[in-house]
Design an enzyme around this catalytic site. Structure first.
Site, PDB file in Angstrom:
ATOM      1  N   PRO A   1      20.596  23.264  57.822  1.00 48.55           N
ATOM      2  CA  PRO A   1      20.731  21.847  57.465  1.00 48.55           C
ATOM      3  C   PRO A   1      19.765  21.504  56.343  1.00 48.55           C
ATOM      4  O   PRO A   1      18.646  22.021  56.318  1.00 48.55           O
ATOM      5  CB  PRO A   1      20.378  21.122  58.764  1.00 48.55           C
ATOM      6  CG  PRO A   1      19.657  22.094  59.612  1.00 48.55           C
ATOM      7  CD  PRO A   1      20.107  23.465  59.190  1.00 48.55           C
ATOM      8  N   HIS A   2      20.220  20.677  55.428  1.00 51.42           N
ATOM      9  CA  HIS A   2      19.355  20.368  54.279  1.00 51.42           C
ATOM     10  C   HIS A   2      19.702  19.010  53.689  1.00 51.42           C
ATOM     11  O   HIS A   2      20.741  18.433  54.013  1.00 51.42           O
ATOM     12  CB  HIS A   2      19.478  21.455  53.216  1.00 51.42           C
ATOM     13  CG  HIS A   2      20.889  21.690  52.749  1.00 51.42           C
ATOM     14  ND1 HIS A   2      21.744  22.550  53.399  1.00 51.42           N
ATOM     15  CD2 HIS A   2      21.592  21.163  51.731  1.00 51.42           C
ATOM     16  CE1 HIS A   2      22.911  22.553  52.780  1.00 51.42           C
ATOM     17  NE2 HIS A   2      22.845  21.712  51.771  1.00 51.42           N
ATOM     18  N   GLY A   3      18.837  18.534  52.804  1.00 52.65           N
ATOM     19  CA  GLY A   3      19.080  17.257  52.160  1.00 52.65           C
ATOM     20  C   GLY A   3      17.907  16.881  51.278  1.00 52.65           C
ATOM     21  O   GLY A   3      16.887  17.581  51.255  1.00 52.65           O
TER      22      GLY A   3
END
Lengths: 153, 597
Positions: free
Chosen positions: A65-67
């Site tokens: 998960p990333h952002g």
């Protein structure tokens, strides 16, 4: 770039107990918030927004998960080995037990992408992934992540 | 009693004619002749100059049947149009449907004037009659030949042919009025057109919504949904026509609205209208064939052929290239769109209007239109498939989905029952995978119905029925096709992350901090592939987007619906090649250059 440039020894969770994807993201956001001093709600929402475009599970039991987070000052990584594998809506259907969370500041641009690529390629390596799964404590996990990239085929 | 007998005779003859049309489709499919042409010839054979010797000159009834048939065909075309697929081609097809028709008519008119010795208004009427592409012909011939076009080209053609008929009808009526009544000003014509299309649009949208509401609220007896929708289409058409709005536009729009909303009995409505449309086509073409007199046709055949050739080779290509100039189509696509300007029943139907009104040269218009349609169907209809392949707008046949059975479930709209035969090499059987939004509900094995629990484990040859939302049913196909036995490719080549093809470039740009052309921000990834790839996308096709590379991972119906994101990495640290590894890499390279993948 070394993985250990992205993730600090204290940002490793050796056995995270969660039951669902949402709960996993919430837990990770909370831990990341503690370590970066950001708002956990904001982190969670950033991650959720990315998951809406398509799952960040990359197969073989790994999710990344990333952002991007506006107020962050540098790229921040957090690694968690899940106590029990959970469904992460992966394309290959495999439940996920290795999660690498990556947050980047707004202007990180190319570095953000390179870091993501680096992590994805490292965790795709079955030897590394199995060593991570076999490691029981944060120190052992960190030493696997710290292996120099040259030994990665 | 004699009059009763004549009625019975008419029924008998009519039914025999229609049946002959239906049976002749076998012949047509075998020889690949354009089906519509065959229907037309059946009518001609039965007519006064053929062996049938039937005298038929009832223009009034032909017009009546033609209007109703055309309304149904357009409604059916709208019903099957996925709004999502025409959304991106709305602008080009609208320009083609209005400006394109006008340009085609204007370019054809001078040729008609000199070839047929007419005055300008009359020549323009010829142009208007043959200017619009025929929705029925385009829908039918493209599908009947098993041709699958690139989505953007196919959608443009279908949306154009669905919406240009109203414009051509309007143009023809205007000119007929001009010839029979006399003077009119250009402003009057423009205003009239705006009024007709606006009103037609309003009637269509409101009518469509009312039908959706009625379908979902009123508990009709089973089996009456489809006839209800069909008659509702004719009611909408009638209401619009009576209030001097464009009925054809109204039914087409109503069809689109009904087809794109969840309604009860959607599948049975589509099946019913499919049959109704076939019947409408056959009846209309046979009638038009009956109406023509081949002997009279001979008088004007030479100038008519000239008009047809100019129309196909000059007017339509010119109009298409001019109208599509501002849009991102390549020349091969434009050429194909120009060539697929199939004329059909609409032209002949329009040409019957002057007859109905009783204009002096009415038969001339009719005969010219007839010849133009025959030549267009022969020349363009027959060469459609080769042209599509030559110009790279056809999709490979290979990626045909498995047979899927869809069943509506009364009482709710969110779920339907979807059935598949379980194949031995399917993702479902090999990996036991199924999306979380679908629910296996029953299994049919050796003609016995079992619950999934009873049937466990499901084996190849079983039929599996699942509950799934109707709009997602297509996404289930992937789990039930036989997988290609392939060596697992380098995961790096497939991209690091996977996203849906329906997200926009703007979404990607925002999350990954890359720069995209601001005008392209609203484009979905699937559209981006469609616009920028010169050929139909195959799995593994790549397209750069700033510093990342998009990889087509899953393709369905010619659209990319899963996209891999390959992220850049500067220090590509490859391990030193062993001799075996180097050999393997060379062999792979040589193979791919031979196989052309």
């Amino acid at each position: 770039m070394m993985i250990t440039d992205l993730v600090a020894p204290e940002a490793i969770i050796p056995a995270l107990k969660v039951n669902s994807k949402k709960q996993a993201l919430q837990e990770l956001a909370a831990r990341a918030a503690e370590l970066t001093g950001q708002n956990d709600r904001a982190i969670f929402e950033v991650l959720l927004r990315r998951e809406k475009l398509g799952t960040t599970a990359v197969g073989y039991g790994v999710a990344i998960p990333h952002g991007k987070l506006q107020k962050l000052d540098k790229i921040f990584g957090l690694f968690a080995r899940l106590d029990r594998p959970i469904d992460f809506e992966a394309m290959d259907g495999q439940p996920v037990d290795l999660v690498f969370l990556l947050l980047a500041p707004e202007g990180a641009g190319a570095d953000h992408l390179k870091a993501l690529a680096r992590i994805a390629r490292l965790l795709r390596d079955q030897d590394i992934a199995n060593k991570l799964r076999a490691s029981r404590d944060a120190q052992a996990i960190y030493s696997v992540l710290a292996l120099p990239p040259a030994t990665v085929p | 009693m004699a009059s009763l007998d004549s009625v019975s005779l008419a029924i008998l003859l009519g039914a025999i004619l229609v049946m002959a049309g239906i049976l002749s489709s076998l012949l047509a499919l075998r020889f690949g002749a354009p089906l519509l042409l065959v229907f037309l010839f059946i009518g001609m054979l039965a007519g006064d100059s053929g062996p049938g010797g039937l005298t038929f000159s009832d223009v009034q009834n032909t017009y009546l049947v033609g209007s109703a048939a055309l309304a149904l065909i357009l409604f059916d075309g709208g019903l099957k149009t996925r709004f999502q697929s025409i959304r991106t081609v709305l602008a080009p097809s609208m320009v083609l449907a209005t400006l394109g028709v006008l340009l085609t008519a204007l370019v054809t008119a001078p040729v008609a004037k000199y070839a047929l010795d007419l005055n300008w208004t009359e020549a323009l009427l010829i142009g208007a009659v043959v200017a619009s592409t025929d929705a029925a012909a385009v829908f039918l011939l493209v599908h009947a030949q098993g041709l699958r076009l690139r989505p953007r080209v196919g959608a443009t053609l279908e949306a154009e042919s669905g919406t240009n008929d109203p414009f051509a009808v309007f143009l023809t009526l205007m000119l007929v009025e001009l010839i029979s009544v006399g003077d009119s000003s250009i402003w009057h014509v423009v205003l009239e057109f705006l009024r007709e299309s606006m009103l037609g649009g309003i009637v269509g949208v409101i009518g469509g919504r009312l039908v959706v509401v009625a379908l979902n609220r009123v508990a009709l007896p089973q089996g009456l949904h489809a006839p209800f929708v069909t008659t509702a289409a004719l009611v909408i058409f009638g209401v619009a026509q009576i209030s001097h709005a464009s009925g054809f536009l109204a039914v087409y729009l109503a069809g689109i609205i009904i087809g794109n909303r969840p309604t009860r009995a959607h599948n049975s409505v589509v099946t019913f209208l499919d049959a109704a449309t076939w019947l409408a086509q056959i009846v209309m073409f046979v009638l038009l064939g009956l109406l023509v007199s081949p002997y009279r046709l001979l008088d004007s055949v030479v100038p008519a052929v000239v008009v047809a050739l100019v129309l196909m080779l000059v007017a339509r290509p010119l109009a298409v290239f001019l109208c599509l100039a501002p849009f991102p189509f390549n020349w091969r696509e434009k050429l194909f769109i120009a060539w697929t300007g199939l004329r059909g029943a609409v032209a002949i139907f329009l040409a019957s209007i002057p007859m109905l009104v009783g204009l002096s040269k009415a038969y001339l218009y009719f005969d010219v239109a007839f010849v133009v349609v025959i030549i267009s169907l022969l020349l363009q209809g027959w060469t459609l498939a080769p042209a599509a392949r030559l110009l790279h707008v056809a999709l490979p046949r290979a990626d045909r989905g498995p047979r899927r059975v869809e069943l509506d479930l009364p009482g709710q709209l969110e779920q339907q029952l979807v059935g598949y035969a379980v194949r031995p090499m399917s993702l479902f059987l090999r990996r036991g995978l199924i999306p979380s939004w679908s629910k296996p509900t029953l299994v049919i094995r050796n003609e016995k119905i079992l619950t999934p629990a009873e049937a466990d484990p499901i084996t190849a040859g079983d039929y599996l029925y699942l509950l799934a939302p109707p709009e997602k049913a297509e996404a289930l196909d992937r789990f039930f096709v036989d997988m290609q036995p392939m060596a697992s490719p380098d995961p790096h080549l497939l991209g690091d992350f996977l996203v849906s093809g329906e997200i926009t470039l703007g979404d990607i740009a925002q999350i990954y901090g890359i720069s995209v052309d601001p005008t392209a921000g609203q484009l979905t990834l699937a559209d981006y592939f469609d616009v920028h790839l010169d050929h139909a996308p195959k799995e593994g096709a790549v397209l750069p987007l700033d510093t990342i590379v998009l990889v087509a991972r899953n393709i369905s119906e010619g659209r990319v619906n899963a996209v891999g994101l390959r992220l850049p990495e500067d220090e590509e640290k490859l391990p030193p090649l062993t001799r075996m590894g180097a050999f393997r890499q060379k062999a792979a390279k040589a193979w791919s250059s031979v196989a052309g993948t």
